[in-house]
Every structure is written in C-alpha cells, then in structure tokens.
Design an enzyme around this catalytic site. Structure first.
Site, PDB file in Angstrom:
ATOM      1  N   ASP A 113       0.854  -1.195   0.000  1.00 40.75           N
ATOM      2  CA  ASP A 113       0.000   0.000   0.000  1.00 40.75           C
ATOM      3  C   ASP A 113       0.886   1.238   0.000  1.00 40.75           C
ATOM      4  O   ASP A 113       2.030   1.198   0.468  1.00 40.75           O
ATOM      5  CB  ASP A 113      -0.865   0.033   1.273  1.00 40.75           C
ATOM      6  CG  ASP A 113      -2.072  -0.903   1.204  1.00 40.75           C
ATOM      7  OD1 ASP A 113      -2.371  -1.435   0.122  1.00 40.75           O
ATOM      8  OD2 ASP A 113      -2.718  -1.081   2.255  1.00 40.75           O
ATOM      9  N   MET A 114       0.342   2.350  -0.496  1.00 41.62           N
ATOM     10  CA  MET A 114       1.110   3.601  -0.459  1.00 41.62           C
ATOM     11  C   MET A 114       0.528   4.502   0.621  1.00 41.62           C
ATOM     12  O   MET A 114      -0.687   4.653   0.730  1.00 41.62           O
ATOM     13  CB  MET A 114       1.057   4.294  -1.825  1.00 41.62           C
ATOM     14  CG  MET A 114       2.021   5.441  -1.955  1.00 41.62           C
ATOM     15  SD  MET A 114       3.745   5.020  -1.594  1.00 41.62           S
ATOM     16  CE  MET A 114       4.264   4.287  -3.148  1.00 41.62           C
ATOM     17  N   GLN A 143      -0.345   6.989  -6.412  1.00 43.74           N
ATOM     18  CA  GLN A 143      -1.459   7.894  -6.074  1.00 43.74           C
ATOM     19  C   GLN A 143      -1.540   9.010  -7.121  1.00 43.74           C
ATOM     20  O   GLN A 143      -0.614   9.811  -7.269  1.00 43.74           O
ATOM     21  CB  GLN A 143      -1.206   8.502  -4.693  1.00 43.74           C
ATOM     22  CG  GLN A 143      -1.180   7.463  -3.566  1.00 43.74           C
ATOM     23  CD  GLN A 143      -0.380   7.933  -2.363  1.00 43.74           C
ATOM     24  OE1 GLN A 143       0.670   8.560  -2.507  1.00 43.74           O
ATOM     25  NE2 GLN A 143      -0.864   7.593  -1.173  1.00 43.74           N
ATOM     26  N   ARG A 164      -1.308  -0.747  -8.430  1.00 45.34           N
ATOM     27  CA  ARG A 164      -2.685  -0.312  -8.135  1.00 45.34           C
ATOM     28  C   ARG A 164      -2.684   1.206  -8.251  1.00 45.34           C
ATOM     29  O   ARG A 164      -1.851   1.868  -7.631  1.00 45.34           O
ATOM     30  CB  ARG A 164      -3.101  -0.718  -6.719  1.00 45.34           C
ATOM     31  CG  ARG A 164      -4.455  -0.111  -6.317  1.00 45.34           C
ATOM     32  CD  ARG A 164      -4.700  -0.133  -4.811  1.00 45.34           C
ATOM     33  NE  ARG A 164      -4.712  -1.467  -4.282  1.00 45.34           N
ATOM     34  CZ  ARG A 164      -4.323  -1.753  -3.026  1.00 45.34           C
ATOM     35  NH1 ARG A 164      -3.879  -0.819  -2.212  1.00 45.34           N
ATOM     36  NH2 ARG A 164      -4.349  -2.996  -2.605  1.00 45.34           N
ATOM     37  N   GLY A 168      -5.448   8.687  -3.911  1.00 42.85           N
ATOM     38  CA  GLY A 168      -4.600   9.097  -2.783  1.00 42.85           C
ATOM     39  C   GLY A 168      -5.489   9.539  -1.638  1.00 42.85           C
ATOM     40  O   GLY A 168      -6.418  10.329  -1.848  1.00 42.85           O
ATOM     41  N   ALA A 169      -5.197   9.047  -0.437  1.00 42.15           N
ATOM     42  CA  ALA A 169      -6.111   9.235   0.688  1.00 42.15           C
ATOM     43  C   ALA A 169      -5.547  10.095   1.819  1.00 42.15           C
ATOM     44  O   ALA A 169      -6.230  10.312   2.809  1.00 42.15           O
ATOM     45  CB  ALA A 169      -6.493   7.861   1.243  1.00 42.15           C
TER      46      ALA A 169
HETATM   47  P1  FDA Z   1     -14.146   9.664  -4.221  1.00 42.75           P
HETATM   48  O1  FDA Z   1     -14.335   9.478  -2.754  1.00 42.75           O
HETATM   49  O2  FDA Z   1     -13.158  10.649  -4.707  1.00 42.75           O
HETATM   50  O3  FDA Z   1     -15.556  10.004  -4.830  1.00 42.75           O
HETATM   51  C1  FDA Z   1     -15.708  10.476  -6.174  1.00 42.75           C
HETATM   52  C2  FDA Z   1     -17.121  10.196  -6.654  1.00 42.75           C
HETATM   53  O4  FDA Z   1     -17.297   8.782  -6.762  1.00 42.75           O
HETATM   54  C3  FDA Z   1     -18.202  10.648  -5.706  1.00 42.75           C
HETATM   55  O5  FDA Z   1     -18.505  12.008  -5.893  1.00 42.75           O
HETATM   56  C4  FDA Z   1     -19.334   9.731  -6.109  1.00 42.75           C
HETATM   57  O6  FDA Z   1     -19.920  10.175  -7.301  1.00 42.75           O
HETATM   58  C5  FDA Z   1     -18.618   8.430  -6.382  1.00 42.75           C
HETATM   59  N1  FDA Z   1     -18.580   7.588  -5.166  1.00 42.75           N
HETATM   60  C6  FDA Z   1     -17.548   7.422  -4.325  1.00 42.75           C
HETATM   61  N2  FDA Z   1     -17.874   6.568  -3.336  1.00 42.75           N
HETATM   62  C7  FDA Z   1     -19.152   6.233  -3.542  1.00 42.75           C
HETATM   63  C8  FDA Z   1     -20.086   5.389  -2.864  1.00 42.75           C
HETATM   64  N3  FDA Z   1     -19.736   4.731  -1.755  1.00 42.75           N
HETATM   65  N4  FDA Z   1     -21.327   5.269  -3.367  1.00 42.75           N
HETATM   66  C9  FDA Z   1     -21.709   5.938  -4.487  1.00 42.75           C
HETATM   67  N5  FDA Z   1     -20.858   6.740  -5.182  1.00 42.75           N
HETATM   68  C10 FDA Z   1     -19.614   6.881  -4.719  1.00 42.75           C
HETATM   69  N6  FDA Z   1      -5.212   5.371  -0.989  1.00 42.75           N
HETATM   70  C11 FDA Z   1      -3.903   5.543  -0.695  1.00 42.75           C
HETATM   71  O7  FDA Z   1      -3.458   6.667  -0.472  1.00 42.75           O
HETATM   72  N7  FDA Z   1      -3.067   4.443  -0.632  1.00 42.75           N
HETATM   73  C12 FDA Z   1      -3.509   3.189  -0.910  1.00 42.75           C
HETATM   74  O8  FDA Z   1      -2.711   2.231  -0.855  1.00 42.75           O
HETATM   75  C13 FDA Z   1      -4.881   3.019  -1.237  1.00 42.75           C
HETATM   76  N8  FDA Z   1      -5.390   1.789  -1.514  1.00 42.75           N
HETATM   77  C14 FDA Z   1      -6.678   1.691  -2.000  1.00 42.75           C
HETATM   78  C15 FDA Z   1      -7.167   0.439  -2.412  1.00 42.75           C
HETATM   79  C16 FDA Z   1      -8.417   0.354  -2.997  1.00 42.75           C
HETATM   80  C17 FDA Z   1      -8.904  -0.977  -3.486  1.00 42.75           C
HETATM   81  C18 FDA Z   1      -9.226   1.526  -3.146  1.00 42.75           C
HETATM   82  C19 FDA Z   1     -10.582   1.471  -3.800  1.00 42.75           C
HETATM   83  C20 FDA Z   1      -8.775   2.734  -2.673  1.00 42.75           C
HETATM   84  C21 FDA Z   1      -7.517   2.825  -2.081  1.00 42.75           C
HETATM   85  N9  FDA Z   1      -7.042   4.044  -1.596  1.00 42.75           N
HETATM   86  C22 FDA Z   1      -5.717   4.155  -1.258  1.00 42.75           C
HETATM   87  C23 FDA Z   1      -7.994   5.166  -1.367  1.00 42.75           C
HETATM   88  C24 FDA Z   1      -8.041   6.118  -2.541  1.00 42.75           C
HETATM   89  O9  FDA Z   1      -6.816   6.813  -2.650  1.00 42.75           O
HETATM   90  C25 FDA Z   1      -9.174   7.149  -2.372  1.00 42.75           C
HETATM   91  O10 FDA Z   1      -8.953   7.906  -1.207  1.00 42.75           O
HETATM   92  C26 FDA Z   1     -10.557   6.535  -2.278  1.00 42.75           C
HETATM   93  O11 FDA Z   1     -10.707   5.444  -3.146  1.00 42.75           O
HETATM   94  C27 FDA Z   1     -11.624   7.593  -2.633  1.00 42.75           C
HETATM   95  O12 FDA Z   1     -11.513   7.997  -3.969  1.00 42.75           O
HETATM   96  P2  FDA Z   1     -12.537   7.420  -5.083  1.00 42.75           P
HETATM   97  O13 FDA Z   1     -11.959   7.660  -6.406  1.00 42.75           O
HETATM   98  O14 FDA Z   1     -12.839   6.009  -4.759  1.00 42.75           O
HETATM   99  O15 FDA Z   1     -13.873   8.225  -4.900  1.00 42.75           O
END
Ligand code: FDA
Length: 287
Positions: A113-114, A143, A164, A168-169
């Site tokens: 993981d990052m 990320q 992957r 970015g979180a």
């Molecule tokens: P984001 O939260 O940005 O939402 C964008 C849009 O997507 C929303 O406005 C909505 O339209 C839709 N959406 C999102 N969630 C929804 C829901 N529950 N229901 C309906 N619509 C929804 N980060 C990191 O820094 N290091 C890591 O190693 C990882 N590893 C990782 C693994 C996996 C499998 C995932 C999916 C994610 C990570 N992350 C991560 C987290 C990642 O960086 C990020 O913070 C989250 O995935 C949130 O970004 P999203 O693009 O998923 O949607």
C-alpha cells in the site's frame, strides 16, 4: 478511549482473521476477487513492528491453507510503516524480505500500500529492491493526486510492474499534490491509460463513476482485453456496483481490511465521503 467496533463494521470486515475469512469465501462464491489487509500503520516501536511482521507471516500461511480448502485468493495488502519503516529502513527491508520469501513459496501476491509522502520514496525504493527477485509476488500503489506520479508511472511501465492506481487518501500540501478533483481525475485517467497499455495487469482502484466509465470506454475503444486489468474497490463501498462490474465480465477485486487497529483507516473513509459520516451518525442514533 476505545471506540466500539460496530462503528467501523461497514468498512472493516472483522477485528480478527477468523471473522474475516467467511467474507473472502462469500466474495469468491460471487465471482469477486479479494485482497486481505491487516490494519495497522506508522508503528513507532521495534517490537510492535516485529510482531506485525510475524502476523503477516502467519497470515500468508493461513491464506495459503484457506486457498487449498475454499479457493479464496492468495492476495494480501501490507503497509510498510507497520513493519518499522519509520523506525529503521534497513530493519523494515529485512522484515519485507522475510514476508516476500514466504509469499513466493506459498504463491501469495503482496501489494505494498502507499501511505503519506514522508515515505513515498522509501516505499518505492524497497519495492524496486525486491521486485527483480519477486516480480510475480510483489506490486505497489501509485497515487494520482501526487505531482510526481507521472514519472513513477513511467518507471513502473519500464519495469512492467503490477501497480494499483488510486487517487490518494492522505492530506498532502498543494506543492506536492493536486487539490482540485478535476485535476486529480485528469491525472488518474492519463495514468490509467499508460498503465493498462504498458505496465502489467494494473488495478484501477476507485469508486468514482467518472473514472470507471472512462476506463470502460477507453478499453472498449482500444480493443483491450478485460483480462489485462482489474477494477478494485474497498469492502463496504458500492457493493452493488462491485457485483455488477463482475457480472459484466470485468475482473473486480475487493480490498478487505480487518484487525483491531481500525481507527486511522476508518477516519480516512469518513474524511473522503460525507455520506459515510451520515452512516456513522445513523449507527449512533440507532444504538
Ligand atoms: P471519491 O471518494 O473521490 O468520490 C468520487 C465520486 O465517486 C463521488 O462524488 C461519487 O460520485 C462516487 N462515489 C464514491 N464513493 C461512492 C459510494 N460509496 N457510493 C456511491 N458513489 C460513490 N489510498 C492511498 O493513499 N493508498 C492506498 O494504498 C490506497 N489503496 C486503496 C485500495 C483500494 C482498493 C481503493 C478502492 C482505494 C484505495 N485508496 C488508497 C484510497 C483512494 O486513494 C481514495 O482515497 C478513495 O478510493 C476515494 O476515492 P474514489 O476515487 O474512490 O472516490
């Protein structure tokens, strides 16, 4: 004060491995892949880091045995900061070597993981150190929000590494990370195309329909076979979409976290989506 686990149970499978394995079996039976993550990060004590390494070793043994019984995926995700990266990098690398040696023997894939930008270089450095020996057992995460990431994507394409891609979180400053969602999405889409075209079996990790739809459109237009990449989502997030992507013939992997140290992971999930806070408030009101 210890928070009750029921607050986190939508996003965290269980506080222990026994409670988590049935989740993996259920996913497998529904055609979904999994990656198992033992929660914990930014460990400051050497003994705690050594204990985390031992727990990862046991986890690899256990998932391998379980694979023989129920065919669950031999795929785990680990955080190097849990194995002493912030204490002593050489010690952390030794721990990683032990983990990867066993993973290789048991045919388990280990995703690094990052985490925050304080350890991005270190994580990529350890990945590159180990990758030549274990190209089929280790992958990394990039990320899209980081301004440095294009060159990291290029490097991973050169290596044909398994990446992957996520947004970015972690909270990062503007000189290091894009802050606007439109910029992050643009970067994500550019890297998605590069990784699918030139790296090896990338994980397109997002819950964002814009990114998912663009990925589907791009692979369709470019005649990319669906076995060249996978979508990835987090346990408890968009389960119906997870299932429908899988039913539509895309590889879909669910990141399944478990363990007692769930607060930092849970807090990140609350921070990135206000609907998750409403869910938490409803849980509190119901109790
Ligand atoms: P984001 O939260 O940005 O939402 C964008 C849009 O997507 C929303 O406005 C909505 O339209 C839709 N959406 C999102 N969630 C929804 C829901 N529950 N229901 C309906 N619509 C929804 N980060 C990191 O820094 N290091 C890591 O190693 C990882 N590893 C990782 C693994 C996996 C499998 C995932 C999916 C994610 C990570 N992350 C991560 C987290 C990642 O960086 C990020 O913070 C989250 O995935 C949130 O970004 P999203 O693009 O998923 O949607």
């Amino acid at each position: 004060m210890k928070l009750p686990f029921r607050l986190a149970q939508r996003f965290v499978a269980s506080e222990n491995l026994n409670g988590t394995l049935p989740v993996l079996v259920d996913l497998k039976e529904r055609g979904l892949h999994s990656t198992l993550d033992l929660l914990g990060e930014y460990v400051k004590d050497r003994n705690v880091a050594a204990a985390a390494r031992d727990e990862y070793l046991q986890l690899i043994e256990r998932i391998s045995t379980e694979h023989g019984r129920t065919n669950v995926d031999r795929n785990i995700s680990i955080k190097l900061s849990m194995m002493g990266q912030k204490i002593d990098e050489a010690f952390c690398l030794e721990n990683l070597k032990q983990v990867l040696a066993l993973a290789h023997e048991k045919e388990v894939f280990v995703r690094l993981d990052m985490e925050g930008t304080d350890i991005t270089d270190s994580t990529l450095g350890m990945f590159e150190t180990m990758y030549p020996q274990y190209p089929d057992n280790v992958g990394v995460v990039l990320q899209a929000y980081l301004k440095r990431t294009r060159k990291d994507v290029e490097r991973m394409c050169e290596l044909k590494a398994r990446v992957r891609l996520c947004k970015g979180a972690y909270k990062e400053p503007a000189h290091l990370a894009h802050q606007k969602m439109s910029d992050i999405r643009d970067a994500y889409l550019e890297y998605m195309k590069m990784l699918i075209a030139d790296a090896r079996y990338p994980g397109i990790a997002t819950h964002d329909d814009i990114l998912i739809d663009e990925t589907k459109k791009w692979v369709g237009e470019n005649d990319v076979s669906r076995d060249k990449f996978e979508f990835q989502m987090l346990y408890g997030m968009r389960p119906t979409t997870q299932q429908s992507l899988s039913d539509d013939g895309y590889n879909m992997r669910v990141y399944v976290p478990y363990g007692k140290d769930w607060v930092p992971y849970f807090t990140r999930r609350l921070r990135e989506r206000k609907e998750n806070i409403w869910f938490l408030l409803r849980t509190l009101v119901k109790s």
